[in-house]
Write a protein that holds these residues in place. Structure first.
Motif, PDB file in Angstrom:
ATOM      1  N   ILE A 191       0.333  31.220  -0.606  1.00  0.00           N
ATOM      2  CA  ILE A 191      -0.915  31.964  -0.388  1.00  0.00           C
ATOM      3  C   ILE A 191      -1.075  32.327   1.088  1.00  0.00           C
ATOM      4  CG2 ILE A 191      -3.437  31.781  -0.510  1.00  0.00           C
ATOM      5  CD1 ILE A 191      -3.042  30.168  -3.094  1.00  0.00           C
ATOM      6  N   VAL A 192      -0.687  31.429   1.989  1.00  0.00           N
ATOM      7  CA  VAL A 192      -0.753  31.724   3.426  1.00  0.00           C
ATOM      8  C   VAL A 192       0.151  32.902   3.771  1.00  0.00           C
ATOM      9  CG1 VAL A 192      -0.114  30.819   5.711  1.00  0.00           C
ATOM     10  CG2 VAL A 192      -1.501  29.449   4.176  1.00  0.00           C
ATOM     11  N   ILE A 193       1.278  33.008   3.121  1.00  0.00           N
ATOM     12  CA  ILE A 193       2.193  34.138   3.356  1.00  0.00           C
ATOM     13  C   ILE A 193       1.666  35.415   2.697  1.00  0.00           C
ATOM     14  CG2 ILE A 193       4.504  35.027   2.839  1.00  0.00           C
ATOM     15  CD1 ILE A 193       5.484  32.086   3.189  1.00  0.00           C
ATOM     16  N   ALA A 194       1.024  35.286   1.533  1.00  0.00           N
ATOM     17  CA  ALA A 194       0.539  36.457   0.799  1.00  0.00           C
ATOM     18  C   ALA A 194      -0.711  37.082   1.426  1.00  0.00           C
ATOM     19  CB  ALA A 194       0.251  36.081  -0.647  1.00  0.00           C
ATOM     20  N   LEU A 195      -1.561  36.277   2.042  1.00  0.00           N
ATOM     21  CA  LEU A 195      -2.823  36.808   2.568  1.00  0.00           C
ATOM     22  C   LEU A 195      -2.647  37.837   3.682  1.00  0.00           C
ATOM     23  CD1 LEU A 195      -5.157  33.713   2.293  1.00  0.00           C
ATOM     24  CD2 LEU A 195      -5.325  35.868   1.060  1.00  0.00           C
ATOM     25  N   PRO A 196      -1.724  37.674   4.627  1.00  0.00           N
ATOM     26  CA  PRO A 196      -1.518  38.771   5.595  1.00  0.00           C
ATOM     27  C   PRO A 196      -1.025  40.056   4.927  1.00  0.00           C
ATOM     28  CG  PRO A 196      -0.643  36.747   6.482  1.00  0.00           C
ATOM     29  CD  PRO A 196      -1.017  36.468   5.055  1.00  0.00           C
ATOM     30  N   ILE A 197      -0.268  39.916   3.852  1.00  0.00           N
ATOM     31  CA  ILE A 197       0.176  41.106   3.120  1.00  0.00           C
ATOM     32  C   ILE A 197      -1.028  41.801   2.488  1.00  0.00           C
ATOM     33  CG2 ILE A 197       1.561  41.893   1.148  1.00  0.00           C
ATOM     34  CD1 ILE A 197       3.508  39.536   1.860  1.00  0.00           C
ATOM     35  N   VAL A 198      -1.946  41.006   1.933  1.00  0.00           N
ATOM     36  CA  VAL A 198      -3.183  41.564   1.369  1.00  0.00           C
ATOM     37  C   VAL A 198      -3.979  42.272   2.471  1.00  0.00           C
ATOM     38  CG1 VAL A 198      -5.409  40.946   0.336  1.00  0.00           C
ATOM     39  CG2 VAL A 198      -3.309  39.914  -0.534  1.00  0.00           C
ATOM     40  N   TRP A 199      -4.051  41.643   3.658  1.00  0.00           N
ATOM     41  CA  TRP A 199      -4.781  42.248   4.762  1.00  0.00           C
ATOM     42  C   TRP A 199      -4.163  43.588   5.162  1.00  0.00           C
ATOM     43  CZ3 TRP A 199      -3.647  43.651   9.769  1.00  0.00           C
ATOM     44  CH2 TRP A 199      -4.742  44.029  10.531  1.00  0.00           C
ATOM     45  N   VAL A 200      -2.848  43.649   5.241  1.00  0.00           N
ATOM     46  CA  VAL A 200      -2.166  44.904   5.590  1.00  0.00           C
ATOM     47  C   VAL A 200      -2.426  45.967   4.519  1.00  0.00           C
ATOM     48  CG1 VAL A 200       0.112  45.977   5.884  1.00  0.00           C
ATOM     49  CG2 VAL A 200      -0.408  43.828   7.040  1.00  0.00           C
ATOM     50  N   LEU A 201      -2.417  45.568   3.246  1.00  0.00           N
ATOM     51  CA  LEU A 201      -2.729  46.513   2.165  1.00  0.00           C
ATOM     52  C   LEU A 201      -4.161  47.035   2.292  1.00  0.00           C
ATOM     53  CD1 LEU A 201      -1.004  44.820  -0.907  1.00  0.00           C
ATOM     54  CD2 LEU A 201      -0.320  46.930   0.263  1.00  0.00           C
ATOM     55  N   MET A 202      -5.100  46.156   2.647  1.00  0.00           N
ATOM     56  CA  MET A 202      -6.483  46.601   2.842  1.00  0.00           C
ATOM     57  C   MET A 202      -6.581  47.569   4.017  1.00  0.00           C
ATOM     58  SD  MET A 202      -8.867  43.271   1.918  1.00  0.00           S
ATOM     59  CE  MET A 202      -9.162  42.982   3.602  1.00  0.00           C
ATOM     60  N   TYR A 203      -5.817  47.333   5.066  1.00  0.00           N
ATOM     61  CA  TYR A 203      -5.803  48.229   6.212  1.00  0.00           C
ATOM     62  C   TYR A 203      -5.330  49.622   5.791  1.00  0.00           C
ATOM     63  CZ  TYR A 203      -4.291  50.441  10.525  1.00  0.00           C
ATOM     64  OH  TYR A 203      -4.088  51.340  11.541  1.00  0.00           O
ATOM     65  N   PHE A 204      -4.223  49.680   5.051  1.00  0.00           N
ATOM     66  CA  PHE A 204      -3.712  50.977   4.620  1.00  0.00           C
ATOM     67  C   PHE A 204      -4.623  51.636   3.599  1.00  0.00           C
ATOM     68  CE2 PHE A 204       0.322  49.392   6.436  1.00  0.00           C
ATOM     69  CZ  PHE A 204       0.525  50.432   7.323  1.00  0.00           C
ATOM     70  N   LEU A 205      -5.316  50.854   2.793  1.00  0.00           N
ATOM     71  CA  LEU A 205      -6.301  51.403   1.866  1.00  0.00           C
ATOM     72  C   LEU A 205      -7.437  52.055   2.658  1.00  0.00           C
ATOM     73  CD1 LEU A 205      -7.218  51.695  -1.103  1.00  0.00           C
ATOM     74  CD2 LEU A 205      -8.416  49.531  -0.821  1.00  0.00           C
ATOM     75  N   GLY A 206      -7.872  51.409   3.724  1.00  0.00           N
ATOM     76  CA  GLY A 206      -8.897  51.990   4.592  1.00  0.00           C
ATOM     77  C   GLY A 206      -8.429  53.271   5.252  1.00  0.00           C
ATOM     78  N   ARG A 207      -7.185  53.302   5.716  1.00  0.00           N
ATOM     79  CA  ARG A 207      -6.634  54.525   6.318  1.00  0.00           C
ATOM     80  C   ARG A 207      -6.539  55.650   5.283  1.00  0.00           C
ATOM     81  NH1 ARG A 207      -6.246  55.188  11.613  1.00  0.00           N
ATOM     82  NH2 ARG A 207      -4.414  56.450  11.321  1.00  0.00           N
ATOM     83  N   LEU A 208      -6.157  55.296   4.054  1.00  0.00           N
ATOM     84  CA  LEU A 208      -6.098  56.287   2.982  1.00  0.00           C
ATOM     85  C   LEU A 208      -7.487  56.845   2.698  1.00  0.00           C
ATOM     86  CD1 LEU A 208      -4.427  57.646   0.673  1.00  0.00           C
ATOM     87  CD2 LEU A 208      -5.129  55.723  -0.747  1.00  0.00           C
ATOM     88  N   GLY A 209      -8.473  55.967   2.647  1.00  0.00           N
ATOM     89  CA  GLY A 209      -9.846  56.406   2.423  1.00  0.00           C
ATOM     90  C   GLY A 209     -10.353  57.287   3.542  1.00  0.00           C
ATOM     91  N   LYS A 210     -10.000  56.933   4.766  1.00  0.00           N
ATOM     92  CA  LYS A 210     -10.408  57.728   5.914  1.00  0.00           C
ATOM     93  C   LYS A 210      -9.785  59.124   5.843  1.00  0.00           C
ATOM     94  CE  LYS A 210     -10.538  57.351  10.922  1.00  0.00           C
ATOM     95  NZ  LYS A 210     -10.095  56.564  12.054  1.00  0.00           N
ATOM     96  N   SER A 211      -8.531  59.199   5.461  1.00  0.00           N
ATOM     97  CA  SER A 211      -7.887  60.514   5.365  1.00  0.00           C
ATOM     98  C   SER A 211      -8.470  61.334   4.213  1.00  0.00           C
ATOM     99  CB  SER A 211      -6.376  60.373   5.215  1.00  0.00           C
ATOM    100  OG  SER A 211      -6.043  59.790   3.984  1.00  0.00           O
ATOM    101  N   THR A 212      -8.989  60.656   3.185  1.00  0.00           N
ATOM    102  CA  THR A 212      -9.633  61.352   2.074  1.00  0.00           C
ATOM    103  C   THR A 212     -10.899  62.059   2.547  1.00  0.00           C
ATOM    104  OG1 THR A 212      -8.781  59.699   0.540  1.00  0.00           O
ATOM    105  CG2 THR A 212     -10.591  61.050  -0.247  1.00  0.00           C
ATOM    106  N   GLY A 213     -11.581  61.492   3.538  1.00  0.00           N
ATOM    107  CA  GLY A 213     -12.814  62.074   4.040  1.00  0.00           C
ATOM    108  C   GLY A 213     -12.649  63.004   5.229  1.00  0.00           C
TER     109      GLY A 213
END
Length: 167
Positions: A128-150
């Motif tokens: 889980i400690v290894i997976a959580l930074p991956i989740v954080w990076v995915l959330m970052y790219f999701l935010g960038r995708l959302g920003k580009s949508t707007g």
């Protein structure tokens, strides 16, 4: 009119302009333009703070808002500060998820260390400690995708503001 932007509007959506007009005149321009029957934007005006939203029929989860702050510096000089950002509900939700991931990371890191020092099985906590930074990076790219949508709507809000200021 002089404009000072931090960088490209899509990378860092803040700007600052110095205008040779009175604060009340600028606010009345926005009130007149926003109350016009042809204006499609939703807005709130409180003192020197103006919030402009995209139309309700074009609104989606990633739609931006334009927050404008008009500050009087001299009799006929004002500073217009602008900030593009997500709606407060989206921002709060995103910050909650980032905070939850950070707290979970710290908690599972402590749990993995304690289990390791007690010489018990710590593989689940370590995974889980290894997976959580991956989740954080995915959330970052999701935010960038959302920003580009707007981005298109952000350009439209900026053009509307510039058209209002130049009247």
């Amino acid at each position: 009119m002089t404009t000072n932007t931090n960088s490209n509007i899509h990378l860092r959506p803040r700007f600052k302009m110095e205008l040779n007009e009175n604060q009340d005149d600028l606010i009345s321009k926005f009130k007149a333009n926003l109350s016009d029957g042809d204006c499609k934007y939703c807005s709130k005006i409180v003192d020197g703070h103006i919030v402009i939203d995209v139309p309700k029929n074009e609104n989606h989860f990633w739609s931006p808002q334009l927050n404008i702050e008009i500050e009087q510096t001299d009799i006929d000089k004002t500073i217009v500060k602008g900030l593009f950002g997500p709606k407060p509900q989206v921002w709060t939700l995103f910050m909650f998820f980032h905070f939850a991931v950070a707290v979970a990371f710290i908690g599972f890191a402590v749990m993995a260390y304690v289990q390791w020092s007690l010489k018990t099985d710590f593989s689940l906590a370590l995974t889980i400690v290894i997976a959580l930074p991956i989740v954080w990076v995915l959330m970052y790219f999701l935010g960038r995708l959302g920003k580009s949508t707007g981005n298109k709507q952000m350009d439209e809000l900026y053009q509307f503001m510039m058209k209002t200021l130049q009247k």
